[in-house]
Design a protein around this motif. Structure first.
Motif, PDB file in Angstrom:
ATOM      1  N   PRO A 176       0.823  -1.214   0.000  1.00 23.16           N
ATOM      2  CA  PRO A 176       0.000   0.000   0.000  1.00 23.16           C
ATOM      3  C   PRO A 176       0.860   1.268   0.000  1.00 23.16           C
ATOM      4  CG  PRO A 176      -0.780  -1.569   1.644  1.00 23.16           C
ATOM      5  CD  PRO A 176       0.518  -2.106   1.137  1.00 23.16           C
ATOM      6  N   SER A 177       0.294   2.334  -0.528  1.00 29.94           N
ATOM      7  CA  SER A 177       0.990   3.635  -0.546  1.00 29.94           C
ATOM      8  C   SER A 177       1.067   4.190   0.880  1.00 29.94           C
ATOM      9  CB  SER A 177       0.184   4.612  -1.404  1.00 29.94           C
ATOM     10  OG  SER A 177      -1.110   4.743  -0.826  1.00 29.94           O
TER      11      SER A 177
ATOM     12  N   ARG B  64       2.388   1.581   5.059  1.00 27.38           N
ATOM     13  CA  ARG B  64       1.971   0.280   4.505  1.00 27.38           C
ATOM     14  C   ARG B  64       0.879  -0.404   5.322  1.00 27.38           C
ATOM     15  NH1 ARG B  64       7.732  -2.141   2.248  1.00 27.38           N
ATOM     16  NH2 ARG B  64       8.024  -0.379   0.843  1.00 27.38           N
ATOM     17  N   PHE B  65       0.700   0.035   6.560  1.00 29.66           N
ATOM     18  CA  PHE B  65      -0.308  -0.598   7.411  1.00 29.66           C
ATOM     19  C   PHE B  65      -1.671   0.090   7.291  1.00 29.66           C
ATOM     20  CE2 PHE B  65      -1.821  -1.705  11.875  1.00 29.66           C
ATOM     21  CZ  PHE B  65      -2.080  -3.038  11.561  1.00 29.66           C
ATOM     22  N   HIS B  66      -1.767   1.127   6.424  1.00 32.87           N
ATOM     23  CA  HIS B  66      -3.000   1.939   6.464  1.00 32.87           C
ATOM     24  C   HIS B  66      -4.236   1.158   6.033  1.00 32.87           C
ATOM     25  CE1 HIS B  66      -2.736   3.001   2.020  1.00 32.87           C
ATOM     26  NE2 HIS B  66      -4.047   2.979   2.181  1.00 32.87           N
ATOM     27  N   THR B  67      -4.070   0.096   5.228  1.00 35.71           N
ATOM     28  CA  THR B  67      -5.255  -0.654   4.778  1.00 35.71           C
ATOM     29  C   THR B  67      -5.865  -1.481   5.911  1.00 35.71           C
ATOM     30  OG1 THR B  67      -3.814  -2.446   4.033  1.00 35.71           O
ATOM     31  CG2 THR B  67      -4.509  -0.840   2.366  1.00 35.71           C
ATOM     32  N   ARG B  68      -5.087  -1.701   6.987  1.00 31.53           N
ATOM     33  CA  ARG B  68      -5.581  -2.521   8.088  1.00 31.53           C
ATOM     34  C   ARG B  68      -5.675  -1.747   9.400  1.00 31.53           C
ATOM     35  NH1 ARG B  68      -1.606  -7.386   8.463  1.00 31.53           N
ATOM     36  NH2 ARG B  68      -3.335  -8.525   9.373  1.00 31.53           N
ATOM     37  N   CYS B  69      -5.005  -0.627   9.451  1.00 33.54           N
ATOM     38  CA  CYS B  69      -4.848   0.087  10.727  1.00 33.54           C
ATOM     39  C   CYS B  69      -6.177   0.655  11.241  1.00 33.54           C
ATOM     40  CB  CYS B  69      -3.842   1.219  10.541  1.00 33.54           C
ATOM     41  SG  CYS B  69      -3.581   2.147  12.066  1.00 33.54           S
ATOM     42  N   PRO B  70      -6.496   0.426  12.511  1.00 29.16           N
ATOM     43  CA  PRO B  70      -7.749   0.966  13.068  1.00 29.16           C
ATOM     44  C   PRO B  70      -7.694   2.471  13.304  1.00 29.16           C
ATOM     45  CG  PRO B  70      -6.502  -0.182  14.767  1.00 29.16           C
ATOM     46  CD  PRO B  70      -5.750  -0.388  13.489  1.00 29.16           C
ATOM     47  N   ASN B  71      -6.497   3.071  13.176  1.00 26.44           N
ATOM     48  CA  ASN B  71      -6.353   4.515  13.437  1.00 26.44           C
ATOM     49  C   ASN B  71      -5.951   5.284  12.185  1.00 26.44           C
ATOM     50  OD1 ASN B  71      -4.718   3.219  16.253  1.00 26.44           O
ATOM     51  ND2 ASN B  71      -6.766   4.086  16.320  1.00 26.44           N
TER      52      ASN B  71
ATOM     53  N   THR C  37      -5.727   7.485   8.809  1.00 29.23           N
ATOM     54  CA  THR C  37      -6.406   8.657   8.239  1.00 29.23           C
ATOM     55  C   THR C  37      -6.021   8.795   6.768  1.00 29.23           C
ATOM     56  OG1 THR C  37      -4.605  10.178   8.693  1.00 29.23           O
ATOM     57  CG2 THR C  37      -6.227   9.886  10.452  1.00 29.23           C
ATOM     58  N   GLU C  38      -6.660   9.757   6.109  1.00 34.79           N
ATOM     59  CA  GLU C  38      -6.312  10.043   4.715  1.00 34.79           C
ATOM     60  C   GLU C  38      -4.820  10.364   4.607  1.00 34.79           C
ATOM     61  OE1 GLU C  38      -7.884   9.758   2.005  1.00 34.79           O
ATOM     62  OE2 GLU C  38      -9.937   9.446   2.673  1.00 34.79           O
ATOM     63  N   TYR C  39      -4.297  11.047   5.615  1.00 30.96           N
ATOM     64  CA  TYR C  39      -2.892  11.444   5.612  1.00 30.96           C
ATOM     65  C   TYR C  39      -1.988  10.199   5.537  1.00 30.96           C
ATOM     66  CZ  TYR C  39       1.350  13.915   7.029  1.00 30.96           C
ATOM     67  OH  TYR C  39       2.609  14.444   7.062  1.00 30.96           O
ATOM     68  N   CYS C  40      -2.370   9.127   6.250  1.00 32.85           N
ATOM     69  CA  CYS C  40      -1.568   7.893   6.257  1.00 32.85           C
ATOM     70  C   CYS C  40      -1.560   7.242   4.871  1.00 32.85           C
ATOM     71  CB  CYS C  40      -2.132   6.876   7.244  1.00 32.85           C
ATOM     72  SG  CYS C  40      -2.303   7.499   8.921  1.00 32.85           S
ATOM     73  N   ARG C  41      -2.657   7.454   4.136  1.00 32.03           N
ATOM     74  CA  ARG C  41      -2.776   6.817   2.824  1.00 32.03           C
ATOM     75  C   ARG C  41      -1.703   7.334   1.861  1.00 32.03           C
ATOM     76  NH1 ARG C  41      -7.854   5.137   0.171  1.00 32.03           N
ATOM     77  NH2 ARG C  41      -9.095   6.659   1.280  1.00 32.03           N
ATOM     78  N   SER C  42      -1.314   8.591   2.003  1.00 30.31           N
ATOM     79  CA  SER C  42      -0.355   9.129   1.035  1.00 30.31           C
ATOM     80  C   SER C  42       0.978   9.560   1.635  1.00 30.31           C
ATOM     81  CB  SER C  42      -0.978  10.288   0.262  1.00 30.31           C
ATOM     82  OG  SER C  42      -1.633  11.137   1.160  1.00 30.31           O
ATOM     83  N   ASN C  43       1.131   9.472   2.945  1.00 31.53           N
ATOM     84  CA  ASN C  43       2.389   9.919   3.553  1.00 31.53           C
ATOM     85  C   ASN C  43       3.052   8.788   4.343  1.00 31.53           C
ATOM     86  OD1 ASN C  43       2.517  13.064   3.189  1.00 31.53           O
ATOM     87  ND2 ASN C  43       0.386  12.527   3.644  1.00 31.53           N
TER      88      ASN C  43
END
Ligand code: SF4
Length: 361
Positions: A300-301, A304-311, A313-319
């Motif tokens: 993942p962009s 790498r844990f953003h697809t599963r992470c319970p916390n 945010t949009e910021y995690c998706r691209s940063n």
């Protein structure tokens, strides 16, 4: 060089593999980022346990640390000497490649694979002594081997010395593999899932033995396990460090006790939740949004844990988190985590949560 210098140091290490091409010669190969941008220092008399799910890159990282896997990026040094430069220049380096190889040993999950089935225990264990301590005569070599067998509880040693690997139990084979590694007088032993195949009571016995010998032989251990309770046992009984890997990245590391009692990375919380012996309160729901592990060929962009992470945010998706950071300089300095939540000033806190996620601390 001061004794505080690391024995082995990994700096910005990448290990990327090209996948096998398909039958179609025009089809592109793909890159598996088995290890990505990892920094890790291992010191004298150190214990570091690395945990992660299968495919997290922990075994590749371990093999890279002991010079069995060449990194595709970054550097790995042994007492300040780049291991792969030493291999290239062979004896024309400050520490020769054969000396480095001798100082960095490995014990595998399947000890049978490293023992010659046609050789007795004595004959297998004499090999490293013949090679590295050629001043010893046959009687001295045998005496050394018998003393080591006694030391690891294989008594009477004369009996075990003349057995073949198939005449040993799994636990006994693992002890022989441990002796073989120790006879090389190593600075670091990589124990790659070395106790995973043993039943629980033998596992604890073997880990106790490793810790006892680590102390008396002045060696360090890099212990790789998919099982957090094994890693916890080893690291906690030695004041060691615990590192957590996810999709090729080291996402948290610190003193074992601190990482387990106060995990900072949401993925470490998942591993803790999945380890029943760690007594988690409210252990009904897994603390992940998606149980599936993403494909390491196409991670993942952003984080790498953003697809599963319970916390997430949009910021995690691209940063991508800026490497391992300490939450508080000072006390928490040695406990570091690769997560935007560690940084109170991060734009993460102003960003919208992803579906199913929340800001829970
Ligand atoms: Fe979760 Fe974001 Fe931290 Fe990654 S950076 S672990 S997605 S909160």
């Amino acid at each position: 060089m001061s004794t505080n210098d690391p024995v082995v140091s990994l700096s910005s290490v990448d290990v990327h593999f090209e996948t096998e091409g398909s039958l179609n010669p025009f089809e592109d190969t793909e890159t598996v980022r088995a290890v990505d941008n990892v920094d890790l220092d291992i010191y004298e008399n150190d214990i570091v346990a690395i945990v992660g799910e299968s495919g997290s890159g922990k075994t590749t990282l371990g093999k890279t640390a002991v010079g069995l896997q060449k990194p595709t990026g970054g550097s790995v040094t042994y007492r300040g000497q780049d291991i792969w430069e030493a291999q290239k220049r062979f004896s024309d380096s400050s520490i020769s490649f054969p000396d480095i190889r001798r100082s960095l040993q490995i014990i595998h999950q399947d000890p049978g694979s490293s023992l010659n089935p046609h050789k007795t225990v004595l004959s297998s264990l004499e090999q490293p002594l013949k090679k590295w301590e050629d001043e010893l005569g046959p009687e001295d070599r045998e005496a050394r081997v018998l003393a080591m067998l006694t030391r690891v509880g294989m008594s009477p040693p004369q009996d075990y010395a003349h057995r073949y690997p198939h005449q040993l139990s799994g636990g006994e084979m693992q002890r022989v593999a441990l002796i073989r590694a120790l006879l090389m007088n190593p600075d670091l032993i990589l124990a790659d899932e070395a106790v995973s195949a043993l039943d629980v009571s033998l596992r604890v016995e073997m880990m106790d033995l490793m810790l006892e010998l680590q102390d008396s032989f002045d060696t360090s251990f890099l212990f790789i396990s998919h099982d957090l309770s094994n890693a916890r046992y080893l690291a906690e009984h030695s004041n060691g460090r615990l590192g957590v890997m996810y999709l090729g990245e080291l996402v948290e590391i610190g003193p074992a006790e601190e990482v387990l009692s106060n995990p900072q990375h949401p993925y470490t919380k998942v591993l803790k939740w999945a380890t029943p012996s760690l007594e988690i309160e409210d252990a009904t729901e897994p603390p992940v949004r998606d149980v599936d592990i993403p494909d390491p060929v196409n991670p993942p962009s952003g984080c790498r844990f953003h697809t599963r992470c319970p916390n997430a945010t949009e910021y995690c998706r691209s940063n991508t988190p800026a490497g391992l950071m300490a939450e508080n300089a000072g006390d928490g300095e040695h406990h570091r985590t690769a997560c935007h939540r560690v940084d109170e000033d991060s734009d993460y806190w102003e960003s919208d949560t992803l579906p199913g996620a929340s800001f829970d601390r």
